[in-house]
Write a protein that holds these residues in place. Structure first.
Motif, PDB file in Angstrom:
ATOM      1  N   THR A  90      53.015  38.239  34.078  1.00  0.00           N
ATOM      2  CA  THR A  90      53.866  39.401  34.238  1.00  0.00           C
ATOM      3  C   THR A  90      53.444  40.176  35.471  1.00  0.00           C
ATOM      4  N   ALA A  91      54.404  40.672  36.222  1.00  0.00           N
ATOM      5  CA  ALA A  91      54.097  41.451  37.423  1.00  0.00           C
ATOM      6  C   ALA A  91      53.281  42.673  37.063  1.00  0.00           C
ATOM      7  N   VAL A  92      52.316  42.990  37.894  1.00  0.00           N
ATOM      8  CA  VAL A  92      51.483  44.161  37.687  1.00  0.00           C
ATOM      9  C   VAL A  92      52.251  45.411  38.088  1.00  0.00           C
ATOM     10  N   ALA A  93      52.351  46.373  37.180  1.00  0.00           N
ATOM     11  CA  ALA A  93      53.071  47.622  37.489  1.00  0.00           C
ATOM     12  C   ALA A  93      52.133  48.560  38.212  1.00  0.00           C
ATOM     13  N   GLU A  94      51.945  48.302  39.497  1.00  0.00           N
ATOM     14  CA  GLU A  94      50.976  49.056  40.283  1.00  0.00           C
ATOM     15  C   GLU A  94      51.525  49.198  41.688  1.00  0.00           C
ATOM     16  N   GLU A  95      51.227  50.309  42.334  1.00  0.00           N
ATOM     17  CA  GLU A  95      51.762  50.535  43.678  1.00  0.00           C
ATOM     18  C   GLU A  95      50.723  50.205  44.732  1.00  0.00           C
ATOM     19  N   SER A  96      51.171  49.633  45.843  1.00  0.00           N
ATOM     20  CA  SER A  96      50.279  49.152  46.877  1.00  0.00           C
ATOM     21  C   SER A  96      49.941  50.233  47.882  1.00  0.00           C
ATOM     22  N   ARG A  97      49.082  49.853  48.839  1.00  0.00           N
ATOM     23  CA  ARG A  97      48.704  50.764  49.916  1.00  0.00           C
ATOM     24  C   ARG A  97      49.901  51.110  50.776  1.00  0.00           C
ATOM     25  N   LEU A  98      50.969  50.327  50.712  1.00  0.00           N
ATOM     26  CA  LEU A  98      52.166  50.623  51.487  1.00  0.00           C
ATOM     27  C   LEU A  98      53.261  51.193  50.598  1.00  0.00           C
ATOM     28  N   GLY A  99      52.911  51.687  49.416  1.00  0.00           N
ATOM     29  CA  GLY A  99      53.909  52.251  48.546  1.00  0.00           C
ATOM     30  C   GLY A  99      54.852  51.199  48.008  1.00  0.00           C
ATOM     31  N   ARG A 100      54.430  49.919  47.988  1.00  0.00           N
ATOM     32  CA  ARG A 100      55.257  48.823  47.523  1.00  0.00           C
ATOM     33  C   ARG A 100      54.641  48.231  46.267  1.00  0.00           C
ATOM     34  N   GLN A 101      55.457  47.537  45.496  1.00  0.00           N
ATOM     35  CA  GLN A 101      54.977  47.002  44.235  1.00  0.00           C
ATOM     36  C   GLN A 101      54.041  45.826  44.461  1.00  0.00           C
ATOM     37  N   ILE A 102      52.936  45.827  43.761  1.00  0.00           N
ATOM     38  CA  ILE A 102      52.002  44.711  43.795  1.00  0.00           C
ATOM     39  C   ILE A 102      52.370  43.769  42.657  1.00  0.00           C
ATOM     40  N   LEU A 103      52.718  42.548  43.001  1.00  0.00           N
ATOM     41  CA  LEU A 103      53.052  41.558  41.978  1.00  0.00           C
ATOM     42  C   LEU A 103      51.803  40.892  41.416  1.00  0.00           C
ATOM     43  N   TRP A 104      50.773  40.814  42.252  1.00  0.00           N
ATOM     44  CA  TRP A 104      49.566  40.070  41.840  1.00  0.00           C
ATOM     45  C   TRP A 104      48.419  40.450  42.771  1.00  0.00           C
ATOM     46  N   ARG A 105      47.218  40.475  42.204  1.00  0.00           N
ATOM     47  CA  ARG A 105      46.042  40.845  42.996  1.00  0.00           C
ATOM     48  C   ARG A 105      44.835  40.059  42.501  1.00  0.00           C
ATOM     49  N   GLU A 106      43.969  39.649  43.438  1.00  0.00           N
ATOM     50  CA  GLU A 106      42.701  39.015  43.094  1.00  0.00           C
ATOM     51  C   GLU A 106      41.624  39.527  44.038  1.00  0.00           C
ATOM     52  N   SER A 107      40.586  40.157  43.469  1.00  0.00           N
ATOM     53  CA  SER A 107      39.495  40.699  44.283  1.00  0.00           C
ATOM     54  C   SER A 107      38.256  39.813  44.272  1.00  0.00           C
ATOM     55  N   PHE A 108      38.180  38.834  43.368  1.00  0.00           N
ATOM     56  CA  PHE A 108      37.029  37.959  43.144  1.00  0.00           C
ATOM     57  C   PHE A 108      35.869  38.677  42.466  1.00  0.00           C
ATOM     58  N   ASN A 109      35.999  39.984  42.218  1.00  0.00           N
ATOM     59  CA  ASN A 109      34.880  40.723  41.636  1.00  0.00           C
ATOM     60  C   ASN A 109      34.626  40.363  40.180  1.00  0.00           C
ATOM     61  N   GLY A 110      35.602  39.728  39.536  1.00  0.00           N
ATOM     62  CA  GLY A 110      35.376  39.254  38.175  1.00  0.00           C
ATOM     63  C   GLY A 110      34.331  38.161  38.096  1.00  0.00           C
ATOM     64  N   LEU A 111      33.935  37.610  39.241  1.00  0.00           N
ATOM     65  CA  LEU A 111      32.913  36.566  39.283  1.00  0.00           C
ATOM     66  C   LEU A 111      31.512  37.129  39.496  1.00  0.00           C
ATOM     67  N   SER A 112      31.368  38.449  39.503  1.00  0.00           N
ATOM     68  CA  SER A 112      30.069  39.051  39.844  1.00  0.00           C
ATOM     69  C   SER A 112      28.968  38.595  38.890  1.00  0.00           C
ATOM     70  N   GLY A 113      29.289  38.393  37.607  1.00  0.00           N
ATOM     71  CA  GLY A 113      28.279  37.919  36.666  1.00  0.00           C
ATOM     72  C   GLY A 113      27.805  36.520  36.996  1.00  0.00           C
ATOM     73  N   ALA A 114      28.734  35.628  37.355  1.00  0.00           N
ATOM     74  CA  ALA A 114      28.376  34.262  37.713  1.00  0.00           C
ATOM     75  C   ALA A 114      27.591  34.209  39.013  1.00  0.00           C
ATOM     76  N   VAL A 115      27.910  35.116  39.935  1.00  0.00           N
ATOM     77  CA  VAL A 115      27.233  35.141  41.230  1.00  0.00           C
ATOM     78  C   VAL A 115      25.818  35.706  41.114  1.00  0.00           C
ATOM     79  N   ALA A 116      25.605  36.581  40.134  1.00  0.00           N
ATOM     80  CA  ALA A 116      24.339  37.313  40.042  1.00  0.00           C
ATOM     81  C   ALA A 116      23.131  36.395  39.919  1.00  0.00           C
ATOM     82  N   GLY A 117      23.270  35.240  39.268  1.00  0.00           N
ATOM     83  CA  GLY A 117      22.117  34.379  39.049  1.00  0.00           C
ATOM     84  C   GLY A 117      21.581  33.744  40.307  1.00  0.00           C
ATOM     85  N   ASP A 118      22.363  32.855  40.912  1.00  0.00           N
ATOM     86  CA  ASP A 118      21.921  32.118  42.097  1.00  0.00           C
ATOM     87  C   ASP A 118      22.339  32.766  43.407  1.00  0.00           C
TER      88      ASP A 118
END
Length: 531
Positions: free
Chosen positions: A15-43
């Motif tokens: 489902t499209a994310v109901a969030e507004e972008s830096r340009l005042g436009r709708q963001i359909l999807w976003r990925e920051s990679f920060n959800g991997l911080s736990g996996a990255v923390a080890g090695d």
């Protein structure tokens, strides 16, 4: 290519994310990679991509070479730079976990393949019902002979990929390209009628021991409506770092008047004089008086204090007060509301209150005032210009260099404060770095802040240009490259701010008045929906 890692995706159509972008436009999807911080923390790294993504590597790369960098890896700027710097640290836009493809580091162990060929594949993104969209991501690319970096899109598993971006020897500067370092890519693409999903691919293909590509903060957004007529905008002029070049200052004002004759204000982001003597201020006063007599001076002048205002051999208080006399204020910080055809524009000025060191010492009162005023304008859904002389660390060009990185005694506090206010446009001078660099304007994100952070913009300089030299941050040096005379025009419309970086040419030279950069910054606090 073979899939080395493919994370499962339970629901293919999101489902499209109901969030507004830096340009005042709708963001359909976003990925920051920060959800991997736990996996990255080890090695310090992982090859396991976000859910639904995949990392592909050429079969000959599946063994040998340095494991950390065998294909696209997910890591942090700190871990990546610890392997070797070599301009990697310049990726100041990086927010926690980033994706890295590094053929140079991969080659630093036996068994590395002759070619480094790896592709990062996104999860399927729902695009149904849109005719045109935009893929944006932060990017840090160092080119090399024979190396190519491409971005493609594929719809509904058709097997047909459309190339959205390709960088290779035909359109990059070998070994270092300042426009591609620490930059943001915004790639518009058409959606075929009836298409439901899109998959994006980032591929780095290079001879062994070439360079690298890092990306972060990926999103798909609806596209902006055309720029409204600037006849309905409130216009501002912005200059900085005059530093004893009153002739260039006067020349720049004439050029600014030629393109925005009805500006509501002139903003000067510090270093107005070389040292702060009375004679130096008299030169600036004479230019302002001359522009006023010629009928080209905007009604309001807004000035920020720089470091050069207090270099003369007199007390800090004496030199500060000369600046305050020029600025027409009782404090180094203050608020202005400028008005024109586009309505009102709030401008907040912050700066140094105490003698050095540090360069910018700020009181609790100033920071608390800034916090209140940002909240005030956010509640009114207004974009707000904040002006200071010094950049914050890891924002615009050169602010990754140690002696620029911590100019403020409250650098982290201010960065976090701005990071909660995506309507902030932070204007800074001081560095004298080129508009031609990819990080002349930077969207700075902070952990725990708004996903789009705030925008920081280099105002340019009316006095000599600088640039960095050296591979490693710890040993970096700076050189003067040339005389310049540059500044900005800012046009504030009801739903966006339009920023143009301009070259005026030197005093006595043929008029240039050239637009080097054009940036539109929509109001992220307006909740419009795609048309």
């Amino acid at each position: 290519m073979s899939a080395a890692v493919a994370a499962p995706l339970a629901v293919m159509e999101t489902t499209a994310v109901a969030e507004e972008s830096r340009l005042g436009r709708q963001i359909l999807w976003r990925e920051s990679f920060n959800g991997l911080s736990g996996a990255v923390a080890g090695d310090g790294y992982t090859h396991e991509p976000p859910r639904g993504w995949a990392v592909e590597v050429a079969p000959e790369m599946e063994a040998g070479g340095v494991d950390d960098w065998r294909g696209w890896s997910f890591t942090t700027r700190e871990y990546w730079t610890a392997a070797e710097d070599q301009l990697r640290f310049r990726f100041g836009r990086a927010d926690d976990v980033i994706a890295v493809a590094d053929s140079d580091e991969y080659d630093d162990a036996p068994g590395a393949a002759e070619r480094f060929d790896t592709t990062l594949v996104s999860r399927p993104v729902r695009v149904f019902g849109h005719a045109e969209l935009e893929l944006t991501f932060d990017s840090h690319l160092r080119p090399w002979t024979g190396q190519s970096a491409t971005v493609t899109v594929e719809f509904d598993g058709s097997g047909e990929e459309t190339t959205l971006l390709r960088y290779d020897a035909t359109n990059t500067t070998n070994d270092y390209d300042g426009d591609l370092a620490n930059s943001t890519e915004a790639l518009r693409f058409s959606v075929p009628s009836g298409a439901r999903q899109a998959v994006f691919r980032w591929r780095l293909d290079a001879p062994r021991n070439s360079w690298y590509w890092a990306i972060d903060s990926v999103s798909v957004r609806t596209t902006a409506t055309p720029t409204p007529s600037l006849n309905a905008a409130t216009s501002l002029w912005v200059v900085s770092d005059i530093q004893g070049h009153p002739g260039d200052f006067a020349h720049g004002l004439r050029d600014l008047d030629a393109v925005r004759p009805d500006a509501a204000g002139l903003l000067i982001a510090g270093d107005i004089v070389p040292t702060g003597t009375t004679a130096e201020w008299r030169q600036i006063d004479d230019v302002v008086a001359g522009a006023t007599a010629d009928g080209i001076m905007p009604e309001q002048l807004v000035a920020a204090i720089g470091n050069h205002e207090s270099y003369a051999a007199e007390s800090w208080e004496t030199l500060r007060d000369r600046f305050l006399d020029f600025a027409g204020r009782d404090e180094v910080y203050g608020e202005y509301v400028l008005t024109g055809r586009g309505g009102s524009v709030p401008v907040l000025v912050i700066g140094q209150e105490f003698p050095r060191p540090p360069e910018v010492g700020m009181s609790d009162e100033q920071v608390e005032w800034l916090d209140r005023r940002l909240d005030h304008w956010a509640a009114r859904k207004k974009q707000v210009l904040v002006m200071a002389h010094f950049p914050l660390g890891d924002t615009v060009s050169a602010s990754w260099i140690p002696w620029y990185h911590e100019s403020y005694d409250r650098n982290d506090e201010l960065t976090a404060l701005f990071g909660d206010h995506p309507n902030v446009i932070f204007l800074t001078g001081h560095t004298h770095y080129p508009f031609e660099l990819g990080d002349w304007a930077v969207r700075r994100r902070v952990p725990g802040g708004h996903p789009d952070g705030f925008l920081a913009v280099n105002t340019g300089a009316m006095h000599v240009e600088w640039d960095a030299r050296g591979e490693n941050t710890s040993g970096i040096s700076e050189v003067v490259t040339r005389d310049i005379n540059r500044g900005l025009t800012i046009d504030v419309c009801a739903d966006r701010v339009v920023i143009e970086a301009r070259d005026f040419g030197l005093a006595g030279s043929t008029d240039v008045n050239e637009v080097l950069r054009h940036l539109e910054v929509g109001n992220p606090l307006l909740h419009g929906r795609p048309r």
